[in-house]
Scaffold this motif. Structure first.
Motif, mmCIF file in Angstrom:
data_model
loop_
_atom_site.group_PDB
_atom_site.id
_atom_site.type_symbol
_atom_site.label_atom_id
_atom_site.label_comp_id
_atom_site.label_asym_id
_atom_site.label_seq_id
_atom_site.Cartn_x
_atom_site.Cartn_y
_atom_site.Cartn_z
ATOM 1 N N TYR A 22 -4.497 -39.001 -7.043
ATOM 2 C CA TYR A 22 -4.386 -40.087 -8.010
ATOM 3 C C TYR A 22 -3.116 -40.914 -7.895
ATOM 4 O O TYR A 22 -2.966 -41.891 -8.624
ATOM 5 N N GLY A 23 -2.221 -40.538 -7.020
ATOM 6 C CA GLY A 23 -0.974 -41.284 -6.886
ATOM 7 C C GLY A 23 -0.012 -40.993 -8.017
ATOM 8 O O GLY A 23 -0.200 -40.046 -8.788
ATOM 9 N N HIS A 100 -13.082 -45.463 -9.759
ATOM 10 C CA HIS A 100 -12.402 -44.172 -9.626
ATOM 11 C C HIS A 100 -11.211 -44.362 -8.703
ATOM 12 O O HIS A 100 -11.305 -45.061 -7.688
ATOM 13 N N MET A 101 -10.103 -43.743 -9.042
ATOM 14 C CA MET A 101 -8.890 -43.833 -8.232
ATOM 15 C C MET A 101 -9.082 -43.159 -6.879
ATOM 16 O O MET A 101 -8.684 -43.681 -5.849
ATOM 17 N N SER A 102 -9.699 -41.981 -6.883
ATOM 18 C CA SER A 102 -9.898 -41.240 -5.637
ATOM 19 C C SER A 102 -11.283 -41.542 -5.080
ATOM 20 O O SER A 102 -12.156 -42.066 -5.781
ATOM 21 N N ASN A 103 -11.487 -41.188 -3.826
ATOM 22 C CA ASN A 103 -12.808 -41.322 -3.219
ATOM 23 C C ASN A 103 -13.617 -40.096 -3.627
ATOM 24 O O ASN A 103 -13.517 -39.040 -3.013
ATOM 25 N N VAL A 104 -14.427 -40.262 -4.668
ATOM 26 C CA VAL A 104 -15.170 -39.124 -5.213
ATOM 27 C C VAL A 104 -16.155 -38.547 -4.203
ATOM 28 O O VAL A 104 -16.526 -37.375 -4.297
ATOM 29 N N HIS A 105 -16.549 -39.336 -3.209
ATOM 30 C CA HIS A 105 -17.513 -38.861 -2.204
ATOM 31 C C HIS A 105 -16.858 -38.010 -1.120
ATOM 32 O O HIS A 105 -17.557 -37.358 -0.344
ATOM 33 N N ILE A 124 -16.639 -48.686 -7.481
ATOM 34 C CA ILE A 124 -15.499 -48.848 -6.579
ATOM 35 C C ILE A 124 -14.677 -47.573 -6.664
ATOM 36 O O ILE A 124 -14.304 -47.148 -7.764
ATOM 37 N N CYS A 125 -14.400 -46.946 -5.521
ATOM 38 C CA CYS A 125 -13.619 -45.711 -5.555
ATOM 39 C C CYS A 125 -12.757 -45.594 -4.303
ATOM 40 O O CYS A 125 -13.060 -46.180 -3.269
ATOM 41 N N GLY A 126 -11.671 -44.842 -4.468
ATOM 42 C CA GLY A 126 -10.855 -44.475 -3.319
ATOM 43 C C GLY A 126 -9.655 -45.353 -3.042
ATOM 44 O O GLY A 126 -8.934 -45.117 -2.075
ATOM 45 N N PHE A 127 -9.389 -46.334 -3.876
ATOM 46 C CA PHE A 127 -8.301 -47.276 -3.596
ATOM 47 C C PHE A 127 -7.142 -47.159 -4.575
ATOM 48 O O PHE A 127 -6.342 -48.077 -4.694
ATOM 49 N N GLY A 128 -7.055 -46.061 -5.290
ATOM 50 C CA GLY A 128 -5.967 -45.879 -6.241
ATOM 51 C C GLY A 128 -6.028 -46.934 -7.334
ATOM 52 O O GLY A 128 -7.109 -47.319 -7.786
#
Length: 149
Positions: A22-23, A100-105, A124-128
């Protein structure tokens, strides 16, 4: 244009919780970034966080009554099992953008499925923190598109 950004369970711990995924940005940092971009895009952005599922459903109901133009939601773990939040979101005709902040996949298998993904205009996920900003841009574009149509 009014957009509601919803943060679910445990997301008040951004900046402290699992920085690998999550940074280090705090929820206050995220809210400030989303609201600043909202001003640039001509949108008023309200941010709301709760760890109580019933309170989240109540805020979603209120957004419907207020005629909110779009919802951006990161429901945290509720994403994967909360049919109550799903049913509350289903009331809306406004665009819903799931972020989602993280790439849930790329994480644990239980995180791969969203119970309200079918209601979302997109995910949209994975880009903090950028996931939220991309989500806001998508929400604004969806509202503008709907007004044309």
């Amino acid at each position: 244009m009014k957009i509601l950004t919803l943060h679910g369970i445990n997301l008040n711990m951004f900046g402290k919780r699992d920085p690998k995924h999550y940074g280090t940005a705090t929820l206050a940092d995220i809210d400030a970034s989303v609201q600043a971009l909202g001003k640039e895009l001509g949108a008023e952005v309200e941010c709301y966080q709760t760890n109580c599922e019933g309170e989240m459903a109540a805020r979603i109901h209120q957004a419907y009554l207020d005629g909110i133009d779009a919802i951006i939601i990161n429901a945290g773990a509720w994403t994967h099992y909360s049919y109550g939040i799903r049913d509350a979101l289903a009331i809306h005709t406004a665009p819903i953008i799931e972020v989602h902040m993280s790439n849930v996949h790329a994480r644990e298998e239980f995180r791969h499925y969203s119970v309200f993904g079918q209601l979302a205009k997109g995910q949209i996920c994975g880009f903090g923190v950028e996931s939220y900003l991309l989500g806001l841009r998508a929400a604004v574009a969806a509202v503008q598109e709907a007004k044309k149509g």
